[in-house]
Scaffold this motif. Structure first.
Motif, PDB file in Angstrom:
ATOM      1  N   LYS A 186       0.854  -1.199   0.000  1.00  0.00           N
ATOM      2  CA  LYS A 186       0.000   0.000   0.000  1.00  0.00           C
ATOM      3  C   LYS A 186       0.879   1.234   0.000  1.00  0.00           C
ATOM      4  O   LYS A 186       1.943   1.262   0.603  1.00  0.00           O
ATOM      5  CB  LYS A 186      -1.008  -0.008   1.138  1.00  0.00           C
ATOM      6  CG  LYS A 186      -0.479   0.277   2.496  1.00  0.00           C
ATOM      7  CD  LYS A 186      -1.660   0.492   3.448  1.00  0.00           C
ATOM      8  CE  LYS A 186      -1.180   0.387   4.894  1.00  0.00           C
ATOM      9  NZ  LYS A 186      -2.252   0.674   5.837  1.00  0.00           N
ATOM     10  N   HIS A 187       0.385   2.208  -0.713  1.00  0.00           N
ATOM     11  CA  HIS A 187       1.088   3.482  -0.825  1.00  0.00           C
ATOM     12  C   HIS A 187       0.296   4.490  -0.030  1.00  0.00           C
ATOM     13  O   HIS A 187      -0.885   4.717  -0.290  1.00  0.00           O
ATOM     14  CB  HIS A 187       1.142   3.877  -2.308  1.00  0.00           C
ATOM     15  CG  HIS A 187       1.571   5.291  -2.565  1.00  0.00           C
ATOM     16  ND1 HIS A 187       2.747   5.809  -2.083  1.00  0.00           N
ATOM     17  CD2 HIS A 187       0.977   6.295  -3.262  1.00  0.00           C
ATOM     18  CE1 HIS A 187       2.864   7.079  -2.478  1.00  0.00           C
ATOM     19  NE2 HIS A 187       1.803   7.392  -3.194  1.00  0.00           N
ATOM     20  N   CYS A 188       0.940   5.054   1.005  1.00  0.00           N
ATOM     21  CA  CYS A 188       0.254   6.094   1.748  1.00  0.00           C
ATOM     22  C   CYS A 188       1.245   7.189   2.095  1.00  0.00           C
ATOM     23  O   CYS A 188       2.451   6.971   2.045  1.00  0.00           O
ATOM     24  CB  CYS A 188      -0.461   5.551   2.976  1.00  0.00           C
ATOM     25  SG  CYS A 188       0.483   4.461   3.987  1.00  0.00           S
ATOM     26  N   ASP A 259      -7.686   9.794 -14.309  1.00  0.00           N
ATOM     27  CA  ASP A 259      -6.452  10.542 -14.093  1.00  0.00           C
ATOM     28  C   ASP A 259      -5.225   9.657 -14.332  1.00  0.00           C
ATOM     29  O   ASP A 259      -5.048   8.633 -13.679  1.00  0.00           O
ATOM     30  CB  ASP A 259      -6.439  11.079 -12.657  1.00  0.00           C
ATOM     31  CG  ASP A 259      -5.194  11.888 -12.385  1.00  0.00           C
ATOM     32  OD1 ASP A 259      -5.073  12.976 -12.958  1.00  0.00           O
ATOM     33  OD2 ASP A 259      -4.326  11.410 -11.627  1.00  0.00           O
ATOM     34  N   ILE A 261      -2.130  10.032 -13.606  1.00  0.00           N
ATOM     35  CA  ILE A 261      -1.195   9.914 -12.468  1.00  0.00           C
ATOM     36  C   ILE A 261      -1.728   8.885 -11.475  1.00  0.00           C
ATOM     37  O   ILE A 261      -0.986   8.030 -10.988  1.00  0.00           O
ATOM     38  CB  ILE A 261      -0.964  11.287 -11.818  1.00  0.00           C
ATOM     39  CG1 ILE A 261      -0.208  12.170 -12.822  1.00  0.00           C
ATOM     40  CG2 ILE A 261      -0.195  11.163 -10.520  1.00  0.00           C
ATOM     41  CD1 ILE A 261      -0.225  13.619 -12.496  1.00  0.00           C
ATOM     42  N   HIS A 264      -1.051   5.549 -12.954  1.00  0.00           N
ATOM     43  CA  HIS A 264       0.368   5.190 -12.865  1.00  0.00           C
ATOM     44  C   HIS A 264       0.707   4.682 -11.459  1.00  0.00           C
ATOM     45  O   HIS A 264       1.400   3.670 -11.305  1.00  0.00           O
ATOM     46  CB  HIS A 264       1.226   6.417 -13.208  1.00  0.00           C
ATOM     47  CG  HIS A 264       2.697   6.197 -13.026  1.00  0.00           C
ATOM     48  ND1 HIS A 264       3.468   5.563 -13.979  1.00  0.00           N
ATOM     49  CD2 HIS A 264       3.527   6.483 -11.990  1.00  0.00           C
ATOM     50  CE1 HIS A 264       4.719   5.492 -13.538  1.00  0.00           C
ATOM     51  NE2 HIS A 264       4.775   6.039 -12.340  1.00  0.00           N
ATOM     52  N   VAL A 265       0.211   5.390 -10.445  1.00  0.00           N
ATOM     53  CA  VAL A 265       0.507   5.013  -9.061  1.00  0.00           C
ATOM     54  C   VAL A 265      -0.126   3.657  -8.729  1.00  0.00           C
ATOM     55  O   VAL A 265       0.525   2.782  -8.146  1.00  0.00           O
ATOM     56  CB  VAL A 265       0.033   6.127  -8.093  1.00  0.00           C
ATOM     57  CG1 VAL A 265       0.039   5.630  -6.654  1.00  0.00           C
ATOM     58  CG2 VAL A 265       0.916   7.365  -8.249  1.00  0.00           C
ATOM     59  N   THR A 268       1.726   0.921 -10.514  1.00  0.00           N
ATOM     60  CA  THR A 268       3.042   0.717  -9.886  1.00  0.00           C
ATOM     61  C   THR A 268       2.905  -0.113  -8.610  1.00  0.00           C
ATOM     62  O   THR A 268       3.692  -1.037  -8.355  1.00  0.00           O
ATOM     63  CB  THR A 268       3.680   2.082  -9.551  1.00  0.00           C
ATOM     64  OG1 THR A 268       3.840   2.823 -10.764  1.00  0.00           O
ATOM     65  CG2 THR A 268       5.031   1.902  -8.879  1.00  0.00           C
ATOM     66  N   VAL A 269       1.906   0.219  -7.833  1.00  0.00           N
ATOM     67  CA  VAL A 269       1.698  -0.500  -6.573  1.00  0.00           C
ATOM     68  C   VAL A 269       1.325  -1.966  -6.848  1.00  0.00           C
ATOM     69  O   VAL A 269       1.819  -2.883  -6.178  1.00  0.00           O
ATOM     70  CB  VAL A 269       0.626   0.232  -5.736  1.00  0.00           C
ATOM     71  CG1 VAL A 269       0.102  -0.643  -4.625  1.00  0.00           C
ATOM     72  CG2 VAL A 269       1.212   1.521  -5.167  1.00  0.00           C
ATOM     73  N   ARG A 272       4.397  -3.836  -7.806  1.00  0.00           N
ATOM     74  CA  ARG A 272       5.260  -4.155  -6.656  1.00  0.00           C
ATOM     75  C   ARG A 272       4.671  -5.279  -5.807  1.00  0.00           C
ATOM     76  O   ARG A 272       5.405  -6.087  -5.232  1.00  0.00           O
ATOM     77  CB  ARG A 272       5.506  -2.899  -5.828  1.00  0.00           C
ATOM     78  CG  ARG A 272       6.388  -1.939  -6.614  1.00  0.00           C
ATOM     79  CD  ARG A 272       6.794  -0.742  -5.822  1.00  0.00           C
ATOM     80  NE  ARG A 272       7.483   0.206  -6.711  1.00  0.00           N
ATOM     81  CZ  ARG A 272       7.928   1.379  -6.356  1.00  0.00           C
ATOM     82  NH1 ARG A 272       7.787   1.786  -5.108  1.00  0.00           N
ATOM     83  NH2 ARG A 272       8.537   2.161  -7.223  1.00  0.00           N
ATOM     84  N   ALA A 289       6.096  -1.569   0.580  1.00  0.00           N
ATOM     85  CA  ALA A 289       6.626  -0.262   0.176  1.00  0.00           C
ATOM     86  C   ALA A 289       6.150   0.784   1.144  1.00  0.00           C
ATOM     87  O   ALA A 289       5.105   0.657   1.747  1.00  0.00           O
ATOM     88  CB  ALA A 289       6.150   0.079  -1.224  1.00  0.00           C
TER      89      ALA A 289
END
Lengths: 289, 791
Positions: A186-188, A259, A261, A264-265, A268-269, A272, A289
């Motif tokens: 997770k991206h935070c 969107d 961006i 993309h995010v 990417t996540v 990974r 990550a």
């Protein structure tokens, strides 16, 4: 920032809880830990007439194995899972996901059933349990209990398929075969914060099958029930190298994520998370990550 | 050069003494406004504007709650807050405590509700209906300057509080071979001390005083402002500031809420309380920063600066805050933008612009954080354009130690210091060579390494001459302290400024110990109560240690002289033969302790000399530095980061602060100040931003949306102290309260840009969020792809 007046009830067993829910007139909210509901009450975003606190119901804190699944009571806390008080049937994935939810004070009170019923798109369990193919068990006073897949239960942001007299009583997590691998990224923006993007995958290269979830989108997560489309149609031993980012991107476009961006995010996540799954079992330490 | 001053005595100036106040604060025994319980106390909830700009057509108060809801019509005898600057052209805003006519920002107070509990007061607030006619809102400071813009204050004719202009002859720089121009900006922030604002107001009939317990940095200034607004004699107002959980500038202003509570208490037979909740704090009150720069730097190919030319705008919000005014930031930008550099030419135009947002308030570092961000980012682009390292450009232009004291291009008087040495030590400590070697080598995980530098100098403890020039409602003069020996030889210090995290109960005691030798444990420091302390403008501007420290030293010296005369009599020495040392009076034939002298004055006056000073063992003395133009502390920050170009995550790998705050009274406390300021600076750099939509609605109302750095985000910084004594202050001290928060955004942004430069991405707005990084990286990638396709 004080809540409007409400009546608080604390049923002592499941039957009493179901009766209270069925018999309630006026707006009712069920509290299963209060980590989201508490702030919403204080901000007066919700002004129920009655709050039913089910955290003291013993049936909802039990954990049992049945028919190839682990049945986790709805009021089992994230910390119970993080600390291993709940058996591991997902090759470590559940404990790992639990340990990354918010921060410890929240994990001590927040519950797995409460999180699912609240259905915040950025919540960890919504994505992780969907990837694991888990189901929720739902009970009511009037009808027999039922089970539905989490992918069907969560129908949108903060929106679940639950009737007014129903209660989530448990989560049923299928026992993961030892050949299955998982990845959860997770991206935070900072430690303990709500996720901006989640990638959750469970892949079994021996059987050539897998499920992937792209979470923390505006609505219910994007579920890729058969993940082979992410790998050019087949899942083999070197699946991570065959990850097709454009296929994932196309799914997000189809899901309405306009969107670039954001896409993309999220891609990417997901990439990974797949990378994490691919190295699982090797000596490499798996750090989210 | 720098001389490390070691502690003369274990408790005096220079001792790393743990904080006295922590004994109560760390055990949860502090007493904050929220801990005050008075008999019959009732709670207040405010009805605030839900719109950024609207005409008030009516407030419909249901019959059932009449008498418990008050509007501007009830407060008709209260004067509006007027914070006027004497700078030419300043336009005055009138801020009535409860809005009249129209509201100019979301969160502006419209009505006050009182009930036995806050929840009930909020119920009453929810029952009141507002009839508002929405007006177009202007929420972008650049749009606000355009002709034809919506006007925040119609009678002004435009939206500009103040415009300033300085040009020392920039045209001389126009032929420079290197010219870089950048648009650089900082986000609007909220200050977010752990404790928000809050007050308890009650009428003390015995003293015939309105007593306002309020979390403030400046009790005496609030007393003046409150008395003026309520039309009371100052003697009828007492301000008590109890323990305060962080100020950072937010508690250095007079709030409309304080005036409302004061008005209400005058009409009630019970105490009334308002405690700001976090939603009020974020959406209605604590705004700060938000600068916009168009900056051009001219330089030679060797990095020598030829000139800086800048247009700067600050979004001041709807009203001018008391006492620092709406031009506090922008007007200072013009005078401090040249930073620690020796500039040959300089031009700067600034605008303090009114918008439909809450008033901008002073925040730790005030204008300096934005200025440092703009100039230090621009200097890195000069270095890049010249093919030089960032430090080369800085070394070539920093004011050198042999130039000290130095009057810079805006007539700032730098008192002392070795700026290049601070930068050198920062580079050595972070091991710049090793960081750059790692950068060249590349990371296995695809992240990119960057090294960032920033250096600033900070005017601290600036006094009368500076503020008289600004002509704001408050001009600091001599800071005063009272010192009193108790009959058993203890010491009481009373000072009119306040401590809200600075540890002044410890450091001021250390100063007194240095002079009088009384053990720190036997020194009580009384702060923050207008009834108990001499007048002071309060704690702000990194002034407390210099000003109050100087005043305590002066009062203690006066006491030591009086004690010496009494002591000489007791040991039968002539006063000229006696001396004061380590808490004793020594003479040719013996010695006597301060405790004995105190006991004699209070309890055995029959033993005193006939010509004893009738003032006894209680003295009030005033102090200001030899020059009151401020003393300049400074620091060089160096940071190494790893940037994930695909997700935009930034990890701080190492952070070094080399600071010079003059002679440090307590280096342990200074370290704490730097760690705290640095963490706030990390917030400015990477996390904190209050966004508004086009209608002027704040986009964050909880800490889930307004992100603060937490413990995991606070870098484990390494601090190196230099101690260049100021020639102008007691002990050579300089102010250090704010500095930690000034340089981090610039240093971190420079590091991120250093990491991303090979990709062609550059970040110029704080906070540098993951999204902004990804946006810049993807934009640079598509430019590169287009170029490749075209070639």
């Amino acid at each position: 920032m004080k809540p409007a007046r409400f009546v608080m009830e604390r049923p002592r067993d499941l039957a009493a809880a179901l009766s209270m829910i069925a018999g309630a007139d006026g707006a009712t909210k069920i509290m299963a830990g209060g980590q989201s509901l508490g702030p919403m009450l204080n901000l007066r975003l919700v002004e129920p007439d009655r709050v039913i606190d089910i955290s003291g119901v013993p049936e909802l804190r039990r954990t049992d194995r049945a028919n190839g699944s682990l049945v986790i009571g709805a009021c089992v806390t994230h910390a119970d899972i993080e600390d291993g008080r709940v058996p591991d049937v997902a090759n470590g994935m559940m404990a790992r996901v639990a340990a990354g939810i918010a921060y410890r004070a929240v994990r001590n009170r927040g519950t797995i059933g409460g999180s699912l019923a609240h259905a915040d798109p950025a919540a960890d369990w919504v994505s992780a349990l969907t990837a694991l193919g888990a189901e929720v068990e739902i009970a009511s006073r009037a009808r027999n209990s039922r089970r539905i897949a989490i992918g069907e239960f969560v129908v949108g942001a903060l929106d679940v398929a639950l009737a007014a007299d129903e209660l989530v009583t448990a989560v049923c997590v299928p026992v993961l075969p030892s050949s299955a691998r998982w990845g959860y990224v997770k991206h935070c923006r900072k430690v303990g914060e709500f996720a901006e993007a989640i990638g959750a995958v469970v892949i079994d290269p021996e059987r050539g099958r897998g499920r992937a979830v792209i979470g923390a989108v505006e609505a219910a997560p994007v579920v890729i029930e058969d993940a082979r489309i992410l790998f050019g149609g087949a899942i083999g031993p070197s699946f991570a190298e065959r990850f097709d980012a454009s296929a994932a991107d196309a799914l997000l476009v189809a899901a309405g994520m306009s969107d670039p961006i954001d896409r993309h995010v999220h891609v990417t996540v997901l990439r990974r998370a797949i990378g994490q799954a691919s190295v699982q079992g090797s000596a490499k330490v798996l750090d989210a990550a | 050069m720098t001389d490390a001053v070691g502690p003369k005595t274990p408790q005096g100036v220079g001792a790393r003494l743990p904080r006295k106040e922590d004994e109560r604060l760390m055990r949860g025994l502090g007493q904050y406004v929220g801990d005050i319980r008075l008999p019959g106390m009732q709670d207040v909830a405010f009805i605030r504007s839900p719109l950024a700009h609207a005409r008030i057509r009516g407030v419909d108060i249901p019959e059932a709650v009449r008498g418990r809801v008050f509007t501007a019509a009830d407060l008709d005898d209260v004067r509006a807050i007027r914070a006027v600057s004497g700078l030419p052209g300043f336009k005055v805003s009138e801020q009535p405590p409860l809005a009249t006519g129209k509201v100019r920002h979301v969160g502006e107070l419209i009505a006050m509700c009182v009930a036995p509990t806050r929840a009930e007061a909020e119920d009453i607030a929810a029952s009141v209906t507002l009839d508002l006619e929405e007006l177009p809102a202007v929420c972008d400071m650049r749009a606000a300057r355009q002709p034809g813009s919506t006007l925040v204050h119609e009678h002004w004719g435009d939206n500009v509080f103040l415009e300033t202009f300085i040009d020392t002859g920039i045209a001389a720089a126009f032929d420079a071979p290197i010219k870089v121009t950048r648009t650089i900006s900082t986000g609007r922030q909220c200050m977010a001390p752990i404790e928000g604002r809050g007050c308890v107001a009650v009428l003390d009939h015995r003293a015939d005083q309105l007593v306002l317990h309020t979390a403030t940095q400046m009790p005496h200034v609030i007393r003046t402002g409150l008395a003026e607004c309520l039309g009371l004699e100052e003697g009828r107002v007492r301000i008590v500031s109890p323990d305060v959980g962080g100020g950072f500038g937010y508690k250095g202003i007079l709030l409309a809420e304080e005036i409302c509570l004061g008005w209400l208490a005058l009409r009630r037979r019970h105490a009334v309380r308002w405690l700001e909740d976090r939603r009020e704090h974020l959406t209605a009150n604590a705004n700060c920063r938000e600068h916009h720069y168009e900056i051009t730097v001219y330089a030679e190919r060797d990095g020598q600066l030829r000139g800086v030319d800048c247009d700067a705008i600050v979004d001041s919000g709807a009203y001018s805050a008391y006492p620092f005014t709406a031009c506090l930031e922008a007007a200072q930008v013009a005078s401090i933008l040249p930073g620690p550099y020796d500039l040959p030419a300089y031009r700067c135009r600034t605008w303090s612009v009114a918008t439909n947002k809450c008033p901008i308030l002073p925040y730790r570092g005030v204008a300096r954080t934005g200025v440092c961000f703009a100039l230090e980012l621009a200097l890195d682009t000069v270095a890049s354009a010249a093919g030089l390292s960032p430090e080369t450009v800085r070394f070539r232009n920093l004011v050198r130690p042999e130039q000290m004291p130095f009057d810079n291009i805006t007539n700032k008087h730098f008192d002392s210091g070795d700026y290049p040495q601070a930068l050198r030590r920062a580079l050595e400590t972070i091991d710049a060579d090793a960081v750059r070697a790692r950068q060249r080598k590349g990371e296995p995980d695809g992240r990119r390494i960057g090294l960032g530098l920033a250096i600033y100098c900070e005017q601290s403890a600036h006094g009368t001459s500076v503020y008289a020039g600004w002509g704001i409602p408050m001009v600091p003069g001599r800071e005063q302290a009272s010192a009193r020996l108790t009959p058993d030889g203890g010491l009481e210090l009373r000072i009119g400024l306040h401590s809200h995290g600075q540890g002044l109960e410890t450091t001021l005691a250390q100063v007194a110990h240095e002079i009088l030798g009384v053990p720190v444990a036997r020194i009580r420091v009384v702060l923050g109560d207008t009834a108990m302390t001499p007048y002071s403008t309060g704690t702000w501007g990194s002034r407390a240690m210099v000003m109050a420290g100087g005043a305590v030293a002066a009062a203690c010296r006066e006491l030591s002289e009086r004690a010496t005369r009494i002591g000489a009599h007791l040991i039968q020495a002539r006063p000229a033969d006696a001396r004061f040392e380590n808490g004793r009076v020594l003479g040719p034939s013996g010695e006597v302790s301060l405790a004995t002298i105190a006991r004699t004055w209070y309890r055995r006056p029959q033993d005193l000399p006939a010509d004893v000073d009738a003032g006894g063992l209680e003295a009030t003395s005033g102090y200001k530095p030899v020059r009151d133009s401020g003393v300049f502390s400074y620091a060089a920050h160096a940071v190494a980061v790893a940037v994930d170009p695909d997700l935009g995550e930034v990890e701080i790998l190492d952070y070094v602060v080399v600071e010079d705050g003059g002679v440090l009274v307590n280096p342990l406390i200074v370290d704490g100040q730097i760690y705290g300021g640095l963490t706030q600076g990390v917030g400015t750099a990477l996390y904190e931003e209050m966004l508004f939509d086009a209608a002027g609605q704040p986009q964050a109302s909880t800490f889930a949306d307004y992100l603060l750095p937490g413990a995991p985000e606070a870098p484990a910084a390494r601090i190196v102290h230099m101690e260049t004594a100021s020639p102008y202050t007691e002990f050579g001290a300089k102010g250090v309260g704010e500095g930690g928060a000034i340089a981090p955004p610039a240093a971190i942004a420079n590091a991120v840009n250093d990491a991303l430069r090979p990709l062609g991405a550059e970040l110029r707005h704080s906070p540098i969020t993951p999204r902004r990084i990804v946006e810049a990286v993807l934009a640079a990638r598509s430019v590169a792809a287009e170029r490749k396709a075209a070639s």
